[in-house]
Design a protein around this motif. Structure first.
Motif, short mmCIF file in Angstrom:
data_model
loop_
_atom_site.label_atom_id
_atom_site.label_comp_id
_atom_site.label_asym_id
_atom_site.label_seq_id
_atom_site.Cartn_x
_atom_site.Cartn_y
_atom_site.Cartn_z
N PHE A 88 0.87 -1.15 -0.01
CA PHE A 88 0.02 0.16 -0.12
C PHE A 88 1.09 1.31 0.03
O PHE A 88 0.49 2.23 -0.65
CB PHE A 88 -1.00 -0.04 1.10
N ARG A 91 2.18 1.62 -3.44
CA ARG A 91 0.86 2.16 -4.50
C ARG A 91 0.65 3.83 -4.40
O ARG A 91 0.68 4.41 -5.26
CB ARG A 91 -0.31 1.51 -3.86
N SER A 165 -5.34 -1.22 13.25
CA SER A 165 -5.22 -2.41 12.24
C SER A 165 -5.09 -3.76 12.79
O SER A 165 -4.78 -3.56 14.10
CB SER A 165 -3.89 -1.94 11.44
N ARG A 166 -5.25 -4.82 12.02
CA ARG A 166 -4.96 -5.94 12.69
C ARG A 166 -3.48 -6.44 12.69
O ARG A 166 -3.08 -7.38 13.12
CB ARG A 166 -5.88 -7.01 12.21
N GLU A 167 -2.80 -5.68 11.91
CA GLU A 167 -1.27 -5.87 11.95
C GLU A 167 -0.76 -4.92 12.72
O GLU A 167 -0.80 -3.54 12.31
CB GLU A 167 -0.73 -5.56 10.24
N PHE A 332 -14.18 -2.23 15.87
CA PHE A 332 -12.91 -2.23 15.13
C PHE A 332 -13.22 -1.33 13.90
O PHE A 332 -14.16 -1.66 13.18
CB PHE A 332 -12.44 -3.59 14.42
N VAL A 334 -11.22 1.49 11.25
CA VAL A 334 -9.82 1.50 10.64
C VAL A 334 -9.78 2.79 9.97
O VAL A 334 -8.96 3.64 10.27
CB VAL A 334 -9.74 1.02 9.48
N ASP A 335 -10.91 3.44 9.54
CA ASP A 335 -11.04 4.78 9.06
C ASP A 335 -10.95 5.73 9.94
O ASP A 335 -11.64 5.66 11.13
CB ASP A 335 -12.28 4.79 8.09
N TYR B 29 -20.98 2.22 4.98
CA TYR B 29 -20.10 1.29 5.43
C TYR B 29 -21.06 -0.23 6.00
O TYR B 29 -22.04 0.16 6.14
CB TYR B 29 -19.33 1.82 6.52
N THR B 43 -11.94 -9.14 11.48
CA THR B 43 -11.38 -7.72 11.43
C THR B 43 -10.16 -7.81 10.25
O THR B 43 -9.97 -6.87 9.70
CB THR B 43 -10.81 -7.32 12.55
N VAL B 44 -9.46 -8.87 10.12
CA VAL B 44 -8.39 -8.99 9.12
C VAL B 44 -8.96 -8.91 7.57
O VAL B 44 -8.38 -8.08 6.97
CB VAL B 44 -7.74 -10.30 9.14
N GLU B 47 -10.41 -5.37 7.12
CA GLU B 47 -9.06 -4.41 6.89
C GLU B 47 -8.60 -4.62 5.37
O GLU B 47 -8.32 -3.80 4.40
CB GLU B 47 -7.92 -4.60 7.62
N GLN B 48 -8.36 -5.74 4.79
CA GLN B 48 -7.91 -6.20 3.75
C GLN B 48 -8.84 -5.67 2.56
O GLN B 48 -8.48 -4.79 1.54
CB GLN B 48 -8.01 -7.67 3.57
N LYS B 51 -8.70 -1.95 2.38
CA LYS B 51 -7.51 -1.34 1.58
C LYS B 51 -7.46 -1.71 0.21
O LYS B 51 -6.93 -0.98 -0.54
CB LYS B 51 -6.31 -1.85 2.38
N THR B 52 -8.14 -3.12 -0.31
CA THR B 52 -7.96 -3.22 -1.58
C THR B 52 -9.30 -2.78 -2.50
O THR B 52 -8.98 -2.97 -3.87
CB THR B 52 -7.80 -4.62 -1.73
N LYS B 56 -15.65 1.69 1.91
CA LYS B 56 -15.14 2.11 3.45
C LYS B 56 -14.71 0.56 4.27
O LYS B 56 -15.52 -0.40 3.79
CB LYS B 56 -16.02 2.81 4.05
N THR B 57 -13.98 0.85 5.14
CA THR B 57 -13.68 -0.42 5.99
C THR B 57 -14.79 -0.63 6.75
O THR B 57 -15.22 0.23 7.49
CB THR B 57 -12.46 -0.28 6.74
#
Lengths: 395, 350
Positions: A88, A91, A165-167, A332, A334-335, B29, B43-44, B47-48, B51-52, B56-57
């Protein structure tokens, strides 16, 4: 006896700080790996830069750095050394400057959380291979990269600029901080005027009868109600009855307003009470009306005390999670929230969520987030002290 | 002052009204609620997905399986969640609630398995348990050790008392509280299965189901089982400090801490990724999520999220969910649920 108690509590407090700082300070640094990424024009069609295969570019770069890695399993292990955020990052870089296509650029990308833990010494090397998250081969690769000077610990900006994030290496507290700010803004805007107005009315204007006694008793009781009860109230009234959106700072702010109102009213009344009667009498004596006495003389003198009470109430609201649980702010997200009705969390909620995550790298990030929250609380309380010192009048 | 306050209040009221109106009219969302066990996996994916794609997440709340289904079944419309995660299948009472509130069509998606492990510190030896041992060590009332078909308050103090082949160590197990889905699943999969090895308790199931459930699922309260809260990281830390203690938690926490703790053998199988995936490890449970069909075409990105979750790169044997500790389903089952998602086959709502 009293001294011993104070010493004991100070000892516990310093123990708490030492443990949090000891665990958390490493989270302010993050391991980065330098990759020489060739942005070949074959892989990056200028018309479709948005959807190009950036993870593929990262993988290709890694393969070219370790050409001896052939088997599929080994390749997967090699790719696992670099955070999924690297793709990312590249990108974004390419989208910002499309002229990079065709060139080879050297970028620092975040390492995976396991590598980060290894570099920080949280993964032991001398245990059997199956007992650690990184295999012997992966250790060798990391060592090779370190030997080439491609591994570096840098200040962890992600922690302060990103959402959840989950990472672990991509997780940040900015989203939660903004959420906390929006929530507290609503709380302050509502609870301060309402709290001060009620205190002024109750203290200066209201007749002393059974009703005002009842109100007073109730306010004192409300100050002692467990905060989760306010969450339940918020769920029933604001979400179910008024239909406000779940997980929104608006609702969080409303609920926390209810929670901090009693504190502010009690503190404000105490501040009003501390203004000596001679001021009132003097004002009335020179012909001021009751209104003028209160708003021109008593209130300005009581304001520093009220502000102190408000800031302490705000600090309590900042550290609160229980009521937010009921209205869906433990989530959870993210935004980064952009407004009062966007879904968001708050700082203490973020700490709670991270504390419950299995990844080891979240342990230090939990402590780091706690440190940030503590810093905010200390600043707010210090502000209260400074305000009191500067404006307080003693009679 | 008063005027200002009133003005401020009015302005705020207006903001709320507008904001609330906007938020209710359209939600851009996906809103997901449900199990704390599925939370780390969902959640994983979210998130993926965020981002891709250009969507919206999704927002994911960890409310527990029961709490999630309650919210999910509250009705159709943007103010209600679109998807709920669950670490157990939906109950018939919950289906009734759904139907009553107009949620008539829901799609069930099984996503994989989760193993529940009993682990201890690497400083001591791993335990080789049977489910019968677990039942005898942890139930509040156990069959009289002197014989006869009668229940007595659990007299066992050490593992050796339970089974002479086990070490002479005090029974001390840290586990989740009764509100947790992990606890429910552990009681059902380990303790009930262990209790069933006594024929007369098994016979009780037919004659007195309530008493049978009480015997199988009630955990002892005399200090041998310690309720350690929902935070599994805390249990791991406590196990490190006390090598004699055992902890009960999900496989993903064992997977992340293999340098410090080890899983006990249950029925001769250690809780490893392969052991659970092959179905050899007995204490594992399926994980689900439920989708409100009426929302699929209303909320942007729903179809794409479902596609991401059921893609091989997510839930396949080499997918990113398996890296987070989820045990993938066998190929045939994956295919079956993939098709269910593609065609949005609703669940029978009887």
């Amino acid at each position: 006896m009293g001294l011993a108690a104070i010493l004991a509590s100070l000892a516990f407090l310093s123990l708490l700080f030492i443990s949090i700082i000891g665990k958390g300070y490493t989270a302010f640094w993050q391991t980065y790996v330098r990759l020489d990424v060739h942005l070949s024009a074959d892989q990056l069609d200028r018309t479709e830069l948005e959807t190009a295969d950036y993870p593929g570019i990262v993988k290709k770069t890694l393969r070219s750095m370790f050409p001896e890695v052939k088997s599929r399993g080994d390749k997967r292990k090699l790719y696992a050394l670099i955070s999924s955020g690297a793709a990312f990052q590249i990108r974004e870089m390419v989208l910002e400057d499309p002229d990079l296509v065709g060139k080879t650029v050297s970028v620092w990308v975040p390492a995976d959380d396991d590598v980060d833990m290894l570099v920080k010494g949280h993964i032991e090397r001398d245990v059997p291979e199956e007992a650690r998250r990184l295999t012997d081969k992966q250790l060798a690769w990391v060592d090779a990269l370190t030997g080439e000077g491609r591994v570096e610990k840098r200040f962890n900006r992600t922690l302060f600029t990103h959402g959840d994030s989950r990472e672990p290496e991509l997780a940040g507290i900015w989203g939660a901080t903004v959420g906390s700010f929006l929530t507290l803004a609503i709380t302050l805007l509502l609870s301060f005027p309402i709290g001060v107005a009620s205190a002024v009315y109750l203290e200066e204007f209201a007749p002393k009868n059974r009703w005002t006694d009842l109100i007073e008793v109730n306010i004192n009781n409300l100050a002692a109600v467990p905060s989760i009860v306010f969450g339940l109230l918020g769920l029933a009234v604001f979400l179910n009855f008024f239909g406000l959106p779940r997980s929104a700072p608006v609702v969080g702010g409303l609920v926390l307003t209810l929670m901090t109102l009693p504190t502010i009213i009690i503190a404000s009344r105490a501040a009003l009470l501390a203004v000596p009667p001679s001021i009132r009498e003097a004002a009335l004596g020179v012909g001021a009306s009751k209104m003028q006495t209160v708003f021109h003389h008593v209130l300005p003198l009581a304001l520093p005390g009220m502000l102190t009470g408000t800031i302490i109430g705000m600090a309590r609201a900042l550290g609160e999670t229980a009521p937010l649980l009921m209205i869906g702010m433990v989530a959870f997200i993210v935004d980064i929230p952009g407004g009062f009705t966007d879904p968001s969390t708050a700082l203490p909620v973020q700490i709670y969520l991270w504390a419950d995550s299995p990844e080891k790298a979240f342990v230090e990030r939990t402590s780091a987030a706690t440190l940030v929250l503590l810093a905010f609380l200390i600043v707010m309380n210090a502000l209260a002290v400074v305000l009191r010192r500067r404006f307080e009048r003693r009679w | 002052m008063f005027k200002k306050t009133i003005l401020l209040a009015a302005a705020l009221g207006l903001i709320f009204a507008l904001g609330a109106g906007n938020a209710q009219a359209a939600r851009d969302y996906i809103s997901i609620v449900g199990s704390s066990t599925v939370y780390p996996f969902a959640t994983v994916v979210a998130e993926q997905f965020g981002k891709t794609t250009s969507y919206k997440t999704p927002k994911i709340e960890s409310t527990g399986s029961g709490g999630g289904l309650k919210l999910f079944c509250a009705g159709v419309g943007v103010e209600h969640p679109d998807i709920t995660n669950a670490s157990r299948a939906i109950k018939s009472s919950e289906k009734e609630m759904c139907v009553k509130n107009g949620v008539k069509e829901i799609v069930e998606v099984k996503i994989g398995y989760d193993g529940i492990v009993m682990a201890n510190s690497k400083k001591s030896a791993p335990l080789k348990l049977t489910r019968r041992d677990i039942f005898l060590a942890l139930a509040k009332e156990v069959p009289d050790p002197k014989g006869g078909e009668k229940l007595v308050a659990n007299p066992y103090k050490t593992w050796k008392d339970v089974n002479p082949s086990l070490p002479n160590v005090k029974i001390e197990v840290l586990g989740p509280p009764p509100t947790s889905g992990t606890r429910d699943a552990f009681a059902e999969l380990a303790m009930e299965a262990g209790a069933k090895t006594f024929d007369w308790i098994k016979a009780m199931k037919k004659t007195d189901k309530k008493a049978y459930k009480a015997v199988c699922h009630t955990v002892r309260e005399d200090g041998a089982y310690i309720e350690a809260g929902e935070n599994d990281n805390l249990i791991v830390q406590k196990l490190e400090a006390n090598p004699d203690a055992f902890g009960i938690f999900g496989f993903s926490f064992l997977d992340q801490n293999t340098d410090k703790i080890q899983g006990s053998y249950i029925e001769g199988v250690q809780p490893t990724f392969d052991g659970i995936a092959a179905g050899d490890y007995p204490v594992s449970r399926p994980l689900f999520f439920y989708v409100k069909k009426a929302h699929v075409d209303v909320i942007p990105g729903m179809k794409e999220y479902l596609k991401e979750f059921t893609s091989e790169k997510a839930w396949g044997p080499d997918g990113y969910l398996s890296e987070k500790g989820m045990i993938p389903m066998p190929d045939a089952e994956r295919k079956q649920y993939h098709n269910a998602v593609e065609n949005l086959t609703p669940l029978m709502m009887k």
